[in-house]
Write an enzyme that holds these catalytic residues in place. Sequence first.
Site, PDB file in Angstrom:
ATOM      1  N   GLN A  48       1.023  -1.066  -0.025  1.00  0.00           N
ATOM      2  CA  GLN A  48      -0.150  -0.073   0.021  1.00  0.00           C
ATOM      3  C   GLN A  48       0.773   1.233   0.097  1.00  0.00           C
ATOM      4  O   GLN A  48       1.792   1.256   0.168  1.00  0.00           O
ATOM      5  CB  GLN A  48      -0.758   0.038   1.313  1.00  0.00           C
ATOM      6  CG  GLN A  48      -0.380  -0.306   2.589  1.00  0.00           C
ATOM      7  CD  GLN A  48      -1.064  -1.005   3.736  1.00  0.00           C
ATOM      8  OE1 GLN A  48      -2.258  -1.033   3.542  1.00  0.00           O
ATOM      9  NE2 GLN A  48      -0.383  -1.669   4.501  1.00  0.00           N
ATOM     10  N   TYR A  78     -10.593   4.353  19.632  1.00  0.00           N
ATOM     11  CA  TYR A  78     -10.633   3.110  18.909  1.00  0.00           C
ATOM     12  C   TYR A  78      -9.945   2.120  19.510  1.00  0.00           C
ATOM     13  O   TYR A  78     -10.356   0.905  19.898  1.00  0.00           O
ATOM     14  CB  TYR A  78      -9.937   3.552  17.423  1.00  0.00           C
ATOM     15  CG  TYR A  78      -9.935   2.179  16.650  1.00  0.00           C
ATOM     16  CD1 TYR A  78     -10.904   1.812  15.703  1.00  0.00           C
ATOM     17  CD2 TYR A  78      -8.698   1.480  16.394  1.00  0.00           C
ATOM     18  CE1 TYR A  78     -10.811   0.414  15.089  1.00  0.00           C
ATOM     19  CE2 TYR A  78      -8.534   0.529  15.811  1.00  0.00           C
ATOM     20  CZ  TYR A  78      -9.534  -0.168  14.943  1.00  0.00           C
ATOM     21  OH  TYR A  78      -9.747  -1.150  14.232  1.00  0.00           O
ATOM     22  N   ASP A 103       0.461  -0.499  13.891  1.00  0.00           N
ATOM     23  CA  ASP A 103       0.770   0.882  14.625  1.00  0.00           C
ATOM     24  C   ASP A 103       1.336   0.541  15.986  1.00  0.00           C
ATOM     25  O   ASP A 103       2.013   1.377  16.692  1.00  0.00           O
ATOM     26  CB  ASP A 103      -0.279   1.878  14.215  1.00  0.00           C
ATOM     27  CG  ASP A 103      -1.625   1.284  14.901  1.00  0.00           C
ATOM     28  OD1 ASP A 103      -1.879   1.212  16.288  1.00  0.00           O
ATOM     29  OD2 ASP A 103      -2.513   1.126  14.102  1.00  0.00           O
ATOM     30  N   GLU A 123       0.873  -8.646  11.279  1.00  0.00           N
ATOM     31  CA  GLU A 123       0.794  -7.363  10.421  1.00  0.00           C
ATOM     32  C   GLU A 123       1.456  -7.832   9.355  1.00  0.00           C
ATOM     33  O   GLU A 123       2.515  -8.281   9.008  1.00  0.00           O
ATOM     34  CB  GLU A 123       1.465  -6.174  11.210  1.00  0.00           C
ATOM     35  CG  GLU A 123       1.577  -5.032  10.104  1.00  0.00           C
ATOM     36  CD  GLU A 123       0.564  -4.329   9.456  1.00  0.00           C
ATOM     37  OE1 GLU A 123      -0.286  -4.150  10.363  1.00  0.00           O
ATOM     38  OE2 GLU A 123       0.330  -4.411   8.497  1.00  0.00           O
ATOM     39  N   ASP A 173      -7.494  -5.855  13.763  1.00  0.00           N
ATOM     40  CA  ASP A 173      -7.626  -4.545  13.910  1.00  0.00           C
ATOM     41  C   ASP A 173      -7.100  -4.087  12.378  1.00  0.00           C
ATOM     42  O   ASP A 173      -5.795  -3.915  12.098  1.00  0.00           O
ATOM     43  CB  ASP A 173      -6.722  -3.781  14.715  1.00  0.00           C
ATOM     44  CG  ASP A 173      -6.398  -2.281  14.565  1.00  0.00           C
ATOM     45  OD1 ASP A 173      -7.194  -1.717  13.922  1.00  0.00           O
ATOM     46  OD2 ASP A 173      -5.100  -1.935  14.910  1.00  0.00           O
ATOM     47  N   SER A 174      -8.112  -4.435  11.462  1.00  0.00           N
ATOM     48  CA  SER A 174      -7.664  -4.300  10.263  1.00  0.00           C
ATOM     49  C   SER A 174      -8.221  -2.966   9.377  1.00  0.00           C
ATOM     50  O   SER A 174      -8.804  -2.155  10.283  1.00  0.00           O
ATOM     51  CB  SER A 174      -8.381  -5.321   9.296  1.00  0.00           C
ATOM     52  OG  SER A 174      -9.880  -5.152   9.273  1.00  0.00           O
ATOM     53  N   ASP A 176      -9.710  -1.225   5.687  1.00  0.00           N
ATOM     54  CA  ASP A 176     -11.007  -1.325   5.119  1.00  0.00           C
ATOM     55  C   ASP A 176     -10.889  -2.625   3.926  1.00  0.00           C
ATOM     56  O   ASP A 176      -9.963  -3.136   3.688  1.00  0.00           O
ATOM     57  CB  ASP A 176     -11.482  -0.147   4.433  1.00  0.00           C
ATOM     58  CG  ASP A 176     -11.949   1.118   5.411  1.00  0.00           C
ATOM     59  OD1 ASP A 176     -12.627   0.666   6.390  1.00  0.00           O
ATOM     60  OD2 ASP A 176     -11.209   2.082   5.297  1.00  0.00           O
ATOM     61  N   TYR A 242     -12.588   8.911  11.742  1.00  0.00           N
ATOM     62  CA  TYR A 242     -13.241   8.130  10.913  1.00  0.00           C
ATOM     63  C   TYR A 242     -14.484   8.014  10.074  1.00  0.00           C
ATOM     64  O   TYR A 242     -14.995   9.210  10.211  1.00  0.00           O
ATOM     65  CB  TYR A 242     -13.478   6.597  11.749  1.00  0.00           C
ATOM     66  CG  TYR A 242     -12.370   5.917  12.320  1.00  0.00           C
ATOM     67  CD1 TYR A 242     -11.186   6.356  11.699  1.00  0.00           C
ATOM     68  CD2 TYR A 242     -12.355   5.080  13.132  1.00  0.00           C
ATOM     69  CE1 TYR A 242     -10.045   5.436  12.037  1.00  0.00           C
ATOM     70  CE2 TYR A 242     -11.108   4.363  13.555  1.00  0.00           C
ATOM     71  CZ  TYR A 242     -10.030   4.679  12.904  1.00  0.00           C
ATOM     72  OH  TYR A 242      -8.748   4.007  13.324  1.00  0.00           O
TER      73      TYR A 242
HETATM   74  N1  SAM Z   1      -7.021   1.532  13.903  1.00  0.00           N
HETATM   75  C1  SAM Z   1      -7.176   1.868  12.476  1.00  0.00           C
HETATM   76  C2  SAM Z   1      -8.378   1.637  11.666  1.00  0.00           C
HETATM   77  O1  SAM Z   1      -9.182   0.750  11.834  1.00  0.00           O
HETATM   78  O2  SAM Z   1      -8.584   2.326  10.592  1.00  0.00           O
HETATM   79  C3  SAM Z   1      -6.056   1.264  12.077  1.00  0.00           C
HETATM   80  C4  SAM Z   1      -5.878   0.027  11.327  1.00  0.00           C
HETATM   81  S1  SAM Z   1      -4.253  -0.630  11.483  1.00  0.00           S
HETATM   82  C5  SAM Z   1      -3.156   0.363  10.902  1.00  0.00           C
HETATM   83  C6  SAM Z   1      -4.772  -1.815   9.842  1.00  0.00           C
HETATM   84  C7  SAM Z   1      -3.408  -2.586   9.588  1.00  0.00           C
HETATM   85  O3  SAM Z   1      -3.802  -3.858   8.836  1.00  0.00           O
HETATM   86  C8  SAM Z   1      -2.566  -2.166   8.334  1.00  0.00           C
HETATM   87  O4  SAM Z   1      -1.172  -1.782   9.102  1.00  0.00           O
HETATM   88  C9  SAM Z   1      -2.324  -3.238   7.372  1.00  0.00           C
HETATM   89  O5  SAM Z   1      -1.221  -3.229   6.810  1.00  0.00           O
HETATM   90  C10 SAM Z   1      -3.047  -4.331   8.075  1.00  0.00           C
HETATM   91  N2  SAM Z   1      -3.427  -5.435   7.205  1.00  0.00           N
HETATM   92  C11 SAM Z   1      -4.354  -5.084   6.211  1.00  0.00           C
HETATM   93  N3  SAM Z   1      -4.547  -6.270   5.672  1.00  0.00           N
HETATM   94  C12 SAM Z   1      -3.824  -7.457   6.422  1.00  0.00           C
HETATM   95  C13 SAM Z   1      -3.745  -8.743   6.274  1.00  0.00           C
HETATM   96  N4  SAM Z   1      -4.390  -9.513   5.268  1.00  0.00           N
HETATM   97  N5  SAM Z   1      -2.911  -9.322   7.561  1.00  0.00           N
HETATM   98  C14 SAM Z   1      -2.531  -8.720   8.391  1.00  0.00           C
HETATM   99  N6  SAM Z   1      -2.495  -7.437   8.538  1.00  0.00           N
HETATM  100  C15 SAM Z   1      -3.306  -6.753   7.391  1.00  0.00           C
END
Ligand code: SAM
Length: 313
Positions: A48, A78, A103, A123, A173-174, A176, A242
């Site tokens: 990304q 959150y 994060d 992650e 904590d993913s 979208d 958000y």
């Molecule tokens: N709190 C925030 C929100 O809900 O918008 C933060 C979300 S957190 C930073 C989301 C994380 O999920 C990202 O760092 C992303 O790289 C990770 N992520 C996305 N797809 C993933 C996957 N298939 N497996 C593991 N991590 C994933």
Amino acid sequence: EMVEDSKVPECISSVIPGWFSEISPMWPGEAHSLKVEKILFQGKSDYQNIMIFQSSTYGKVLVLDGVIQVTERDECAYQEMIAHLPLCSIPNPKKVLVIGGGDGGVLREVSRHSSVEQIDICEIDGMVVDVCKQFFPDLAVGYEDPRVNLHVGDGVAFLKAVPEGTYDAVIVDSSDPIGPAQELFEKPFFESVAKALRPGGVVCTQAESIWLHMHIIEDIVSNCRQIFKGSVNYAWTTVPTYPRQASLITKFQIGVIGFMLCSTAGPPVDFKHPVNPIDDDDSQKAPLKFYNKQIHSAAFCLPSFAKKVIDSK
Ligand code: SAM
């Protein structure tokens, strides 16, 4: 009748110079904007686009693929809710898995629980972890807990390899469901979460906004009802940055985000009545800013339009 271009007021020019506008197919027809003081980081990982900027009003902001993930000012709402809604709902959680959450903020909250012995995090994007350690020390402090084991990889594959019944709680904590997180919203993923949990274990997943994403929420709820044989609940909280809906009545904007909270068959879990209060007297840590017992129970009260849909699934 169309207004001539020259008469369009400046406040409705499509993108405000010097401001970040969050334009995404996840919320067509609206875009929250924040004034940018300085761009601190811009890069492209294998997964990304990553940007960090200093905003005028919300501190530092982490943006992935054009979507705000975290701001320093409102991240507490959150992180505290996604961690303590599940962990305060079961006695003595010991093994916890976080999917996403690069994060570190969720780790920081999970580590408040003294019963927890092991915190695994998977992650997908190592660059998110690295830049957050550099620019968001108050979030990345979560990595300093010795109970934390970081795995950089896809959460879907990680979960498939977890032996049955391993975890007391899984927190997803993913980002979208467009991009690398897409599979984290699909049925096979929820099936592997259920398998990885012990009987009466709990999951809490980021489950989007009741204002914008009822169609996504409907699918998540109906999948979860088929898979989780304990209880299935939807909770929500406010996070100003958000996905939001401008309220014409109050003239200010409130973003909301929801969580899906489910348990597997086994000792029953009543999420609405937390049994494991968090001890907030550990002077080593900054105090909780958002979560408390009352807000825990209140988070499960839904507006009628959302309740109707969710109950019918
Ligand atoms: N709190 C925030 C929100 O809900 O918008 C933060 C979300 S957190 C930073 C989301 C994380 O999920 C990202 O760092 C992303 O790289 C990770 N992520 C996305 N797809 C993933 C996957 N298939 N497996 C593991 N991590 C994933």
